[in-house]
Write a protein that holds these residues in place. Structure first.
Motif, PDB file in Angstrom:
ATOM      1  N   THR A 161      14.336   0.787   9.822  1.00 26.92           N
ATOM      2  CA  THR A 161      13.558  -0.016   8.868  1.00 26.92           C
ATOM      3  C   THR A 161      12.740  -1.081   9.593  1.00 26.92           C
ATOM      4  O   THR A 161      11.563  -1.299   9.258  1.00 26.92           O
ATOM      5  CB  THR A 161      14.500  -0.656   7.829  1.00 26.92           C
ATOM      6  N   GLU A 162      13.342  -1.734  10.597  1.00 25.43           N
ATOM      7  CA  GLU A 162      12.595  -2.767  11.337  1.00 25.43           C
ATOM      8  C   GLU A 162      11.385  -2.164  12.043  1.00 25.43           C
ATOM      9  O   GLU A 162      10.323  -2.787  12.118  1.00 25.43           O
ATOM     10  CB  GLU A 162      13.507  -3.464  12.359  1.00 25.43           C
TER      11      GLU A 162
ATOM     12  N   ASP B 179       9.673   0.511  11.029  1.00 23.48           N
ATOM     13  CA  ASP B 179       8.646   0.778  10.011  1.00 23.48           C
ATOM     14  C   ASP B 179       7.920  -0.507   9.618  1.00 23.48           C
ATOM     15  O   ASP B 179       6.697  -0.511   9.432  1.00 23.48           O
ATOM     16  CB  ASP B 179       9.285   1.432   8.771  1.00 23.48           C
ATOM     17  N   LEU B 180       8.682  -1.613   9.500  1.00 21.69           N
ATOM     18  CA  LEU B 180       8.060  -2.889   9.129  1.00 21.69           C
ATOM     19  C   LEU B 180       7.123  -3.387  10.231  1.00 21.69           C
ATOM     20  O   LEU B 180       6.061  -3.951   9.939  1.00 21.69           O
ATOM     21  CB  LEU B 180       9.132  -3.934   8.817  1.00 21.69           C
TER      22      LEU B 180
ATOM     23  N   LEU C 137       5.425  -1.456  12.392  1.00 21.83           N
ATOM     24  CA  LEU C 137       4.216  -0.624  12.370  1.00 21.83           C
ATOM     25  C   LEU C 137       3.363  -0.922  11.141  1.00 21.83           C
ATOM     26  O   LEU C 137       2.136  -0.813  11.179  1.00 21.83           O
ATOM     27  CB  LEU C 137       4.586   0.856  12.431  1.00 21.83           C
ATOM     28  N   ALA C 138       4.025  -1.314  10.035  1.00 21.51           N
ATOM     29  CA  ALA C 138       3.281  -1.637   8.814  1.00 21.51           C
ATOM     30  C   ALA C 138       2.349  -2.830   9.020  1.00 21.51           C
ATOM     31  O   ALA C 138       1.356  -2.969   8.295  1.00 21.51           O
ATOM     32  CB  ALA C 138       4.242  -1.919   7.664  1.00 21.51           C
ATOM     33  N   LEU C 139       2.653  -3.675  10.024  1.00 21.18           N
ATOM     34  CA  LEU C 139       1.802  -4.854  10.265  1.00 21.18           C
ATOM     35  C   LEU C 139       0.358  -4.466  10.611  1.00 21.18           C
ATOM     36  O   LEU C 139      -0.549  -5.294  10.510  1.00 21.18           O
ATOM     37  CB  LEU C 139       2.395  -5.723  11.376  1.00 21.18           C
ATOM     38  N   THR C 140       0.142  -3.214  11.003  1.00 23.93           N
ATOM     39  CA  THR C 140      -1.231  -2.761  11.239  1.00 23.93           C
ATOM     40  C   THR C 140      -2.037  -2.791   9.937  1.00 23.93           C
ATOM     41  O   THR C 140      -3.254  -2.672   9.964  1.00 23.93           O
ATOM     42  CB  THR C 140      -1.260  -1.332  11.816  1.00 23.93           C
TER      43      THR C 140
ATOM     44  N   HIS D 124       6.567 -12.919  11.638  1.00 24.26           N
ATOM     45  CA  HIS D 124       7.435 -11.749  11.464  1.00 24.26           C
ATOM     46  C   HIS D 124       8.358 -11.576  12.674  1.00 24.26           C
ATOM     47  O   HIS D 124       9.567 -11.348  12.525  1.00 24.26           O
ATOM     48  CB  HIS D 124       6.588 -10.496  11.247  1.00 24.26           C
TER      49      HIS D 124
ATOM     50  N   LEU E 142       1.653 -11.308   5.070  1.00 27.74           N
ATOM     51  CA  LEU E 142       2.684 -10.338   5.461  1.00 27.74           C
ATOM     52  C   LEU E 142       2.968  -9.349   4.333  1.00 27.74           C
ATOM     53  O   LEU E 142       3.192  -8.162   4.578  1.00 27.74           O
ATOM     54  CB  LEU E 142       3.972 -11.056   5.879  1.00 27.74           C
TER      55      LEU E 142
ATOM     56  N   ALA F 175       0.106  -6.965   4.220  1.00 35.01           N
ATOM     57  CA  ALA F 175       0.127  -6.111   5.410  1.00 35.01           C
ATOM     58  C   ALA F 175       1.014  -4.889   5.206  1.00 35.01           C
ATOM     59  O   ALA F 175       0.820  -3.862   5.864  1.00 35.01           O
ATOM     60  CB  ALA F 175       0.594  -6.906   6.626  1.00 35.01           C
ATOM     61  N   LEU F 176       1.973  -4.988   4.271  1.00 32.81           N
ATOM     62  CA  LEU F 176       2.879  -3.847   4.027  1.00 32.81           C
ATOM     63  C   LEU F 176       2.126  -2.593   3.574  1.00 32.81           C
ATOM     64  O   LEU F 176       2.654  -1.488   3.650  1.00 32.81           O
ATOM     65  CB  LEU F 176       3.945  -4.223   2.990  1.00 32.81           C
TER      66      LEU F 176
ATOM     67  N   GLY G  90       0.094  -1.285   5.196  1.00 31.44           N
ATOM     68  CA  GLY G  90      -0.009  -0.515   6.437  1.00 31.44           C
ATOM     69  C   GLY G  90       0.957   0.668   6.462  1.00 31.44           C
ATOM     70  O   GLY G  90       0.806   1.586   7.278  1.00 31.44           O
ATOM     71  N   LEU G  91       1.945   0.673   5.564  1.00 28.72           N
ATOM     72  CA  LEU G  91       2.842   1.832   5.442  1.00 28.72           C
ATOM     73  C   LEU G  91       2.073   3.077   4.995  1.00 28.72           C
ATOM     74  O   LEU G  91       2.546   4.201   5.164  1.00 28.72           O
ATOM     75  CB  LEU G  91       3.974   1.533   4.448  1.00 28.72           C
TER      76      LEU G  91
ATOM     77  N   LEU H 254       1.538   5.614   7.727  1.00 30.28           N
ATOM     78  CA  LEU H 254       2.796   6.283   8.071  1.00 30.28           C
ATOM     79  C   LEU H 254       3.147   7.345   7.024  1.00 30.28           C
ATOM     80  O   LEU H 254       3.643   8.420   7.355  1.00 30.28           O
ATOM     81  CB  LEU H 254       3.926   5.254   8.175  1.00 30.28           C
TER      82      LEU H 254
ATOM     83  N   ALA I 111      11.761  -0.121   3.385  1.00 27.07           N
ATOM     84  CA  ALA I 111      11.113  -1.161   4.199  1.00 27.07           C
ATOM     85  C   ALA I 111      10.630  -2.304   3.298  1.00 27.07           C
ATOM     86  O   ALA I 111      10.837  -3.490   3.610  1.00 27.07           O
ATOM     87  CB  ALA I 111       9.950  -0.562   4.986  1.00 27.07           C
TER      88      ALA I 111
END
Lengths: 200, 200
Positions: A159-160, A162-163, A165-168, A191, B163, B166-167, B169-170, B173, B187
């Motif tokens: 989970t960490e 994924d979180l 990478l989600a920051l992109t 974060h 933040l 930014a989620l 960004g999932l 994925l 996540a």
């Protein structure tokens, strides 16, 4: 220059021309003809290096990933011999965001590639494999940080990851001028500060 | 049906046809001619409703945002009269991700619009204004949650808002099958659980 080196050099020159087209005009304009013109070569010469637009896009995407990895490596070298995993992640994440021209070019190339990949099975498989590799590298780093006591043991590494990478997702906020580079960096720092346990 | 209602209905039918083209084939294929064909009308009829491709894209984008907001409203109604801000945010974030077909269509429409906006000043301004409004709505919610003691007072509302957004960004994925819907929801839940102080 040996022939193979020259061949690779030419392909990189073409990839950079493709980035410029994608960055400046958008991927829809990135035809073989337009990229050849941007690279200052003939369409026939370009076709000698890339048999198809998909092959050219894939090479340009791989080259963008390599260039980003090289920027991260240069940043790591400046951090000394045993960099803190938090600083490694900060470098990796920052270089994925369009906060300076080189990163913007590779970021736009990635976004364009993903969008094309949604409608092309071969590109989808390549993009998926690339992102899975990147995800695995980040998860390995997170697991090692947990093992070394840098991240609390009750955090779930998957989970960490994924979180992180989600920051992109900050990319869209940056590209639309909804946040600036300083705010994006502050969000990443915040974060990371909460992910890593305070140094004892 | 009164003429204005019919007009709006026709525009929404066209917008849905545009979404299907963007979802199935990609925004590069979404020309006026292709969208007219998908909507089962002539190019002339489509031009009666939209003077340009940009106008059509902008309407389809606004309609996607409205449809997403309507899905959130329906979800909120199911949560009862005073929903917890954590549940409101979970709904908002989940509906922005491609985890079910309607959300996938609106998500792909948004991504395509942002990519077109990078190279079109008018679209850029519209997309920026829309995202700024969304960002303000989320920040208001976060500030209220801090005031009500749901979020610790030492959290910075602006950074927390960035933040949360930014989620999205999932999305990448999910679209590339690097994570599944369950992992994406986990996540988001994990992020929200740490943002909100435990109920006392």
């Amino acid at each position: 220059m040996p022939k193979t080196v020259d061949h690779q050099h030419r392909r990189e020159t073409i990839a950079r021309a493709l980035w410029r087209v994608v960055d400046g005009r958008g991927v829809a304009h990135a035809t073989m003809r337009v990229v050849a013109h941007e690279a200052g070569i003939s369409l026939g010469q370009l076709q000698h290096y890339f048999a198809s637009r998909a092959a050219m896009l894939s090479f340009a995407m791989d080259f963008a990933a390599e260039q980003r990895a090289a920027r991260v490596q240069r940043g790591l070298a400046a951090l000394g011999e045993h960099p803190h995993p938090r600083d490694v992640l900060r470098l990796m994440l920052t270089e994925m965001l369009p906060v300076h021209p080189d990163a913007r070019a590779t970021s736009r190339m990635s976004t364009a590639y993903v969008l094309e990949a949604l409608h092309d099975k071969e590109l989808h498989a390549r993009a998926r494999d690339g992102l899975r590799q990147a995800r695995t590298a980040v998860e390995d780093l997170v697991r090692q940080a947990v093992a070394d006591g840098h991240i609390a043991a009750d955090r779930d590494p998957a989970t960490e990851t994924d979180l992180l990478l989600a920051l992109t997702g900050l990319t869209t906020l940056l590209e639309l001028d909804v946040v600036g580079p300083a705010a994006a960096r502050a969000a990443i720092d915040s974060h990371l500060a909460r992910l890593f346990t305070p140094p004892s």
